[in-house]
Design a protein around this motif. Structure first.
Motif, PDB file in Angstrom:
ATOM      1  N   MET A 113       0.842  -1.194   0.000  1.00 15.03           N
ATOM      2  CA  MET A 113       0.000   0.000   0.000  1.00 15.03           C
ATOM      3  C   MET A 113       0.879   1.246   0.000  1.00 15.03           C
ATOM      4  O   MET A 113       1.908   1.296   0.673  1.00 15.03           O
ATOM      5  CB  MET A 113      -0.924   0.007   1.217  1.00 15.03           C
ATOM      6  N   LEU A 114       0.459   2.245  -0.780  1.00 16.16           N
ATOM      7  CA  LEU A 114       1.154   3.530  -0.840  1.00 16.16           C
ATOM      8  C   LEU A 114       0.269   4.604  -0.231  1.00 16.16           C
ATOM      9  O   LEU A 114      -0.909   4.706  -0.571  1.00 16.16           O
ATOM     10  CB  LEU A 114       1.484   3.891  -2.294  1.00 16.16           C
ATOM     11  N   GLU A 115       0.829   5.397   0.666  1.00 18.33           N
ATOM     12  CA  GLU A 115       0.104   6.512   1.270  1.00 18.33           C
ATOM     13  C   GLU A 115       0.819   7.820   0.941  1.00 18.33           C
ATOM     14  O   GLU A 115       2.045   7.900   1.021  1.00 18.33           O
ATOM     15  CB  GLU A 115       0.037   6.365   2.792  1.00 18.33           C
ATOM     16  N   LEU A 116       0.055   8.832   0.562  1.00 19.90           N
ATOM     17  CA  LEU A 116       0.586  10.176   0.355  1.00 19.90           C
ATOM     18  C   LEU A 116       0.089  11.041   1.508  1.00 19.90           C
ATOM     19  O   LEU A 116      -1.122  11.205   1.692  1.00 19.90           O
ATOM     20  CB  LEU A 116       0.128  10.735  -0.992  1.00 19.90           C
ATOM     21  N   VAL A 117       1.042  11.573   2.273  1.00 23.36           N
ATOM     22  CA  VAL A 117       0.712  12.232   3.538  1.00 23.36           C
ATOM     23  C   VAL A 117       1.333  13.630   3.599  1.00 23.36           C
ATOM     24  O   VAL A 117       2.529  13.793   3.331  1.00 23.36           O
ATOM     25  CB  VAL A 117       1.249  11.388   4.724  1.00 23.36           C
ATOM     26  N   PRO A 118       0.552  14.658   3.948  1.00 27.88           N
ATOM     27  CA  PRO A 118       1.113  16.012   4.063  1.00 27.88           C
ATOM     28  C   PRO A 118       1.943  16.157   5.334  1.00 27.88           C
ATOM     29  O   PRO A 118       1.595  15.607   6.378  1.00 27.88           O
ATOM     30  CB  PRO A 118      -0.133  16.898   4.106  1.00 27.88           C
ATOM     31  N   GLU A 119       3.031  16.914   5.227  1.00 28.33           N
ATOM     32  CA  GLU A 119       3.885  17.150   6.389  1.00 28.33           C
ATOM     33  C   GLU A 119       3.535  18.454   7.087  1.00 28.33           C
ATOM     34  O   GLU A 119       4.228  18.876   8.016  1.00 28.33           O
ATOM     35  CB  GLU A 119       5.350  17.141   5.953  1.00 28.33           C
ATOM     36  N   GLU A 120       2.472  19.106   6.619  1.00 30.39           N
ATOM     37  CA  GLU A 120       1.907  20.283   7.272  1.00 30.39           C
ATOM     38  C   GLU A 120       0.429  20.340   6.908  1.00 30.39           C
ATOM     39  O   GLU A 120      -0.015  19.641   5.991  1.00 30.39           O
ATOM     40  CB  GLU A 120       2.626  21.566   6.826  1.00 30.39           C
ATOM     41  N   ASP A 121      -0.353  21.134   7.613  1.00 31.61           N
ATOM     42  CA  ASP A 121      -1.777  21.250   7.312  1.00 31.61           C
ATOM     43  C   ASP A 121      -1.957  21.825   5.903  1.00 31.61           C
ATOM     44  O   ASP A 121      -1.306  22.808   5.539  1.00 31.61           O
ATOM     45  CB  ASP A 121      -2.467  22.172   8.316  1.00 31.61           C
ATOM     46  N   VAL A 122      -2.847  21.208   5.109  1.00 29.89           N
ATOM     47  CA  VAL A 122      -3.086  21.670   3.740  1.00 29.89           C
ATOM     48  C   VAL A 122      -4.569  21.606   3.411  1.00 29.89           C
ATOM     49  O   VAL A 122      -5.338  20.904   4.066  1.00 29.89           O
ATOM     50  CB  VAL A 122      -2.315  20.825   2.697  1.00 29.89           C
ATOM     51  N   VAL A 123      -4.950  22.351   2.366  1.00 31.83           N
ATOM     52  CA  VAL A 123      -6.273  22.202   1.772  1.00 31.83           C
ATOM     53  C   VAL A 123      -6.110  21.198   0.631  1.00 31.83           C
ATOM     54  O   VAL A 123      -5.296  21.399  -0.268  1.00 31.83           O
ATOM     55  CB  VAL A 123      -6.800  23.544   1.230  1.00 31.83           C
ATOM     56  N   ALA A 124      -6.852  20.118   0.680  1.00 29.98           N
ATOM     57  CA  ALA A 124      -6.695  19.044  -0.303  1.00 29.98           C
ATOM     58  C   ALA A 124      -7.112  19.495  -1.695  1.00 29.98           C
ATOM     59  O   ALA A 124      -8.122  20.172  -1.877  1.00 29.98           O
ATOM     60  CB  ALA A 124      -7.518  17.831   0.113  1.00 29.98           C
ATOM     61  N   SER A 125      -6.316  19.108  -2.683  1.00 32.13           N
ATOM     62  CA  SER A 125      -6.636  19.376  -4.080  1.00 32.13           C
ATOM     63  C   SER A 125      -5.812  18.429  -4.946  1.00 32.13           C
ATOM     64  O   SER A 125      -4.715  18.023  -4.562  1.00 32.13           O
ATOM     65  CB  SER A 125      -6.329  20.831  -4.446  1.00 32.13           C
ATOM     66  N   GLY A 126      -6.351  18.075  -6.092  1.00 32.79           N
ATOM     67  CA  GLY A 126      -5.651  17.152  -6.981  1.00 32.79           C
ATOM     68  C   GLY A 126      -5.800  15.703  -6.573  1.00 32.79           C
ATOM     69  O   GLY A 126      -5.369  14.802  -7.297  1.00 32.79           O
ATOM     70  N   VAL A 127      -6.414  15.454  -5.427  1.00 30.14           N
ATOM     71  CA  VAL A 127      -6.551  14.084  -4.921  1.00 30.14           C
ATOM     72  C   VAL A 127      -7.529  13.291  -5.783  1.00 30.14           C
ATOM     73  O   VAL A 127      -7.276  12.135  -6.132  1.00 30.14           O
ATOM     74  CB  VAL A 127      -7.011  14.087  -3.449  1.00 30.14           C
ATOM     75  N   GLY A 128      -8.640  13.918  -6.144  1.00 31.39           N
ATOM     76  CA  GLY A 128      -9.627  13.232  -6.985  1.00 31.39           C
ATOM     77  C   GLY A 128      -9.049  12.849  -8.332  1.00 31.39           C
ATOM     78  O   GLY A 128      -9.271  11.734  -8.826  1.00 31.39           O
ATOM     79  N   ALA A 129      -8.275  13.765  -8.942  1.00 30.84           N
ATOM     80  CA  ALA A 129      -7.663  13.483 -10.240  1.00 30.84           C
ATOM     81  C   ALA A 129      -6.643  12.357 -10.128  1.00 30.84           C
ATOM     82  O   ALA A 129      -6.569  11.473 -10.989  1.00 30.84           O
ATOM     83  CB  ALA A 129      -6.997  14.749 -10.785  1.00 30.84           C
ATOM     84  N   ALA A 130      -5.851  12.367  -9.060  1.00 28.92           N
ATOM     85  CA  ALA A 130      -4.850  11.321  -8.850  1.00 28.92           C
ATOM     86  C   ALA A 130      -5.520   9.969  -8.613  1.00 28.92           C
ATOM     87  O   ALA A 130      -5.066   8.937  -9.118  1.00 28.92           O
ATOM     88  CB  ALA A 130      -3.955  11.684  -7.669  1.00 28.92           C
ATOM     89  N   ALA A 131      -6.615   9.968  -7.860  1.00 29.06           N
ATOM     90  CA  ALA A 131      -7.334   8.721  -7.587  1.00 29.06           C
ATOM     91  C   ALA A 131      -7.937   8.145  -8.868  1.00 29.06           C
ATOM     92  O   ALA A 131      -7.909   6.929  -9.093  1.00 29.06           O
ATOM     93  CB  ALA A 131      -8.426   8.962  -6.549  1.00 29.06           C
ATOM     94  N   SER A 132      -8.473   9.015  -9.723  1.00 29.47           N
ATOM     95  CA  SER A 132      -9.043   8.556 -10.995  1.00 29.47           C
ATOM     96  C   SER A 132      -7.970   7.940 -11.877  1.00 29.47           C
ATOM     97  O   SER A 132      -8.179   6.900 -12.513  1.00 29.47           O
ATOM     98  CB  SER A 132      -9.710   9.728 -11.727  1.00 29.47           C
ATOM     99  N   LEU A 133      -6.804   8.582 -11.912  1.00 30.88           N
ATOM    100  CA  LEU A 133      -5.691   8.058 -12.698  1.00 30.88           C
ATOM    101  C   LEU A 133      -5.244   6.704 -12.156  1.00 30.88           C
ATOM    102  O   LEU A 133      -4.986   5.769 -12.920  1.00 30.88           O
ATOM    103  CB  LEU A 133      -4.527   9.047 -12.673  1.00 30.88           C
ATOM    104  N   ALA A 134      -5.190   6.587 -10.832  1.00 29.78           N
ATOM    105  CA  ALA A 134      -4.781   5.326 -10.216  1.00 29.78           C
ATOM    106  C   ALA A 134      -5.742   4.199 -10.589  1.00 29.78           C
ATOM    107  O   ALA A 134      -5.321   3.076 -10.892  1.00 29.78           O
ATOM    108  CB  ALA A 134      -4.718   5.488  -8.700  1.00 29.78           C
ATOM    109  N   SER A 135      -7.036   4.502 -10.583  1.00 29.10           N
ATOM    110  CA  SER A 135      -8.034   3.489 -10.945  1.00 29.10           C
ATOM    111  C   SER A 135      -7.870   3.056 -12.395  1.00 29.10           C
ATOM    112  O   SER A 135      -7.983   1.868 -12.721  1.00 29.10           O
ATOM    113  CB  SER A 135      -9.447   4.040 -10.719  1.00 29.10           C
ATOM    114  N   GLU A 136      -7.590   4.028 -13.290  1.00 30.37           N
ATOM    115  CA  GLU A 136      -7.382   3.705 -14.699  1.00 30.37           C
ATOM    116  C   GLU A 136      -6.175   2.795 -14.888  1.00 30.37           C
ATOM    117  O   GLU A 136      -6.131   1.988 -15.818  1.00 30.37           O
ATOM    118  CB  GLU A 136      -7.185   4.989 -15.507  1.00 30.37           C
TER     119      GLU A 136
END
Length: 259
Positions: free
Chosen positions: A27-50
């Motif tokens: 399993m691969l996890e992408l984790v922020p090292e500081e507080d962030v507003v999430a963005s690009g996650v949906g696009a990355a997840a769609s690409l991963a599924s493809e």
């Protein structure tokens, strides 16, 4: 996009390094090292599924994510995960950085909206436009026709340019006029939906003119850095800046978990 085409985008040395890893499920996890507003996650997840990877967990874009909380969790073959990890991490890091910057700027510049300038081509900056929207700003404004300062010069002034641009309204579009001078502001105020200026002085003059005329025209201040718009006595309706396209990537770490 396929795993093969994604691999082709990497230098040969990088591909050899990734494919030399043991082939095993993990399993691969992408984790922020500081507080962030999430963005690009949906696009990355769609690409991963493809690519045939399993999306185990993901946060919603525009969500505030605390340091150490996973943004995206993927499961699959270790070699496939290693191949896509650099691109996905960079994609999410850039998008989160922009969204976070917009969210913070909104708090400082309120009641002004934060936006990308109208000149930004959506096809080249789709991820960035979506990131601005995830941060609560205005991304690609597809319903606005911009009349630039060059257009004004060719047309013989702001009034003539704005009059010629009224055809845009027949297509259901709004008209924005770039106004380099106070005279241009006064000429375009009654004909434009948005007046775009590039100095705080002109922005304040435009806001005052619109109020005195009783118009609903919006005033947009375009600046090199968002901080330049802080402390404006008469805040514009919109503050836009290309600075958002050069945001430093957010610190995103990758973690591998074995079964």
């Amino acid at each position: 996009m396929s795993t093969a085409s994604l691999a082709e985008a990497l230098p040969l040395a990088a591909r050899v390094a990734q494919l030399s890893a043991p082939a095993r499920s993990c399993m691969l996890e992408l984790v922020p090292e500081e507080d962030v507003v999430a963005s690009g996650v949906g696009a990355a997840a769609s690409l991963a599924s493809e690519l045939g990877l399993e999306v185990v967990g993901k946060v919603s874009d525009s969500e505030l994510v605390k340091r150490g909380e996973p943004l995206l969790e993927l499961r699959g073959c270790s070699r496939a995960l290693l191949l896509v990890e650099p691109a996905m991490r960079l994609m999410i890091a850039m998008a989160c950085s922009i969204a976070t910057k917009v969210r913070r700027a909104k708090a400082k510049l309120a009641p002004s909206a934060v936006a990308l300038p109208l000149q930004v081509p959506y096809r080249l900056y789709e991820l960035e436009c979506r990131a601005v929207e995830d941060g609560g700003g205005l991304g690609f404004r597809r319903d606005v026709a911009l009349i630039s300062a060059l257009h004004l010069k060719l047309s013989g002034g702001a009034k003539r340019a704005a009059e010629r641009a009224q055809i845009a309204r027949k297509l259901g579009l709004k008209v924005a006029v770039e106004a380099p001078t106070l005279r241009d502001i006064m000429e375009a105020a009654e004909l434009a939906d948005i007046i775009v200026v590039k100095s705080m002085g002109l922005a304040e003059a435009a806001v005052e003119a619109v109020r005195e005329l009783g118009l609903r025209t919006l005033v947009e201040l375009q600046v090199a850095a968002l901080s330049e718009a802080e402390g404006c006595r008469r805040p514009p309706d919109i503050v836009s800046s290309l600075e958002l396209l050069s945001a430093k990537p957010a610190p995103i770490a990758s973690r591998i978990r074995l079964p």
